[in-house]
Design an enzyme around this catalytic site. Structure first.
Site, PDB file in Angstrom:
ATOM      1  N   GLY A  43       0.845  -1.175   0.000  1.00  0.00           N
ATOM      2  CA  GLY A  43       0.000   0.000   0.000  1.00  0.00           C
ATOM      3  C   GLY A  43       0.894   1.243   0.000  1.00  0.00           C
ATOM      4  N   SER A 114       6.472  -4.396  -2.267  1.00  0.00           N
ATOM      5  CA  SER A 114       5.974  -3.090  -2.673  1.00  0.00           C
ATOM      6  C   SER A 114       6.225  -2.093  -1.537  1.00  0.00           C
ATOM      7  CB  SER A 114       4.493  -3.196  -3.057  1.00  0.00           C
ATOM      8  OG  SER A 114       4.036  -2.045  -3.731  1.00  0.00           O
ATOM      9  N   TRP A 115       5.191  -1.393  -1.030  1.00  0.00           N
ATOM     10  CA  TRP A 115       5.399  -0.539   0.144  1.00  0.00           C
ATOM     11  C   TRP A 115       5.957  -1.358   1.299  1.00  0.00           C
ATOM     12  CZ3 TRP A 115       6.245   3.600   2.903  1.00  0.00           C
ATOM     13  CH2 TRP A 115       5.968   3.576   4.271  1.00  0.00           C
ATOM     14  N   ASP A 270       7.238  -5.085 -14.110  1.00  0.00           N
ATOM     15  CA  ASP A 270       6.535  -4.387 -13.024  1.00  0.00           C
ATOM     16  C   ASP A 270       6.349  -2.921 -13.420  1.00  0.00           C
ATOM     17  OD1 ASP A 270       5.707  -3.189 -10.628  1.00  0.00           O
ATOM     18  OD2 ASP A 270       6.956  -4.496  -9.395  1.00  0.00           O
ATOM     19  N   HIS A 298       3.954  -6.824 -11.154  1.00  0.00           N
ATOM     20  CA  HIS A 298       4.107  -6.392  -9.763  1.00  0.00           C
ATOM     21  C   HIS A 298       3.511  -7.363  -8.751  1.00  0.00           C
ATOM     22  CE1 HIS A 298       4.706  -3.530  -6.526  1.00  0.00           C
ATOM     23  NE2 HIS A 298       3.424  -3.574  -6.201  1.00  0.00           N
TER      24      HIS A 298
END
Length: 323
Positions: A43, A114-115, A270, A298
């Protein structure tokens, strides 16, 4: 190709009061006496799901999941008016440490995508003595050029149809400026219909571009307005503030963690977090292992990504953690 482990249920869970009126949901699954591992979701604002437990061998790992402030099962939820001023990277790192102490874990493997990779790196650099290994996927270093790539037009050259939908809520006069700022105004509109429409557009842009092939089920899953409001508002809040990190901080301070074994898994295609960030991280961290998956985007659920992530946790399962 390594598949995910079979579905499992938590053996314990709870709400951790972390101050500022916030309570963080946590759960543990797998082997209570196993090697501790903490999963940091993406996120920011995504929350965890049962799928996240399945990257770890449940016979060997004590698997810890938590929903970061304001999202998932943590309270208060952004859709219920949670205060974003007490939602920063420093707050999240402090929450992770509070949970580690509550669960009486000395050291643990940190897994983030990711985050989650951003937060994992920031956490490890501040608390390297608490991290046994790092497993990172879809690297996001939260540099301004990464934000601009995805939210200010460049990624739209690859997905022009989806980009048009992302632009739709933004007044034409604002489309030539910083769209992160334009969306900040929309997402925080006093008109709930405007805020919800913007949240759905923001979230759909990400879910529509996250996998190599279209994934309508993922788009539908993230189209719930409550999820979208938390996801979009929290992401936008962090991205407006550079993740509450100094520009290039995570590469600058890499020396604090170069002794920690690490595996980096990155989709070649990605669009959300382009492979250049994984490459830059690997070049700065010579001891890391980098796997670029040629037939992946991704999403953490793509077969080649799953294979290397499970292979990494299996490899580290046998390493003594003293956790």
């Amino acid at each position: 190709m390594r598949p995910l482990y079979p579905p499992i249920e938590p053996y314990d869970h709870g709400m951790l009061e972390v101050g500022d009126g916030q309570a963080v949901y946590w759960e543990t699954s797998g082997n209570p006496d196993g090697k501790p591992a903490v999963f940091l979701h993406g996120g920011p604002g995504g929350g965890t799901s049962p799928l996240n437990r399945r990257y770890f061998d449940p016979d060997h790992y004590r698997i810890v999941l938590l929903d970061q402030r304001g999202c998932g099962r943590s309270t208060p939820h952004i859709a219920d008016g949670a205060d974003l001023s007490v939602n920063t990277t420093a707050h999240l790192i402090a929450d992770i440490e509070e949970l580690r102490r509550k669960l009486d874990i000395e050291r643990w493997l940190v897994f983030g995508g990711s985050w989650g990779s951003t937060l994992a790196l920031a956490y490890a650099q501040l608390h390297p003595e608490r991290v046994t290994e790092l497993v990172l996927r879809g690297i996001f270093l939260l540099r301004r050029k990464e934000i601009d790539w995805y939210y200010n037009g460049s990624a739209g050259y690859v997905y022009p149809d989806e980009w048009e939908k992302f632009l739709a809520p933004v007044p034409e006069a604002e489309r030539g400026g910083d769209l992160v700022e334009a969306y900040h105004r929309l997402l925080n509109s006093a008109d709930s219909e405007i805020a919800t429409a913007a949240a759905l557009a923001w979230t759909t842009w990400e879910s529509s571009t996250s996998s190599l092939r279209p994934d309508p089920a993922r788009v539908a899953e993230t189209s719930d307005s409550r999820f979208a409001l938390a996801f979009a508002r929290i992401e936008n809040h962090y991205f407006r503030h550079g993740g509450f990190l100094d520009e290039a901080q995570l590469l600058r301070d890499i020396g604090a963690i170069t002794h920690i074994p690490a595996v980096i898994v990155q989709g070649r295609h990605d669009i959300v977090c382009p492979a250049v960030s994984a490459w830059d991280l690997h070049r700065a961290w010579s001891g890391s292992r980098l796997h670029i998956v040629d037939d992946a985007g991704h999403s953490a659920a793509e077969p080649g990504i799953v294979h290397h992530l499970v292979e990494a946790t299996d490899m580290f399962a046998a390493v003594e953690s003293h956790g």
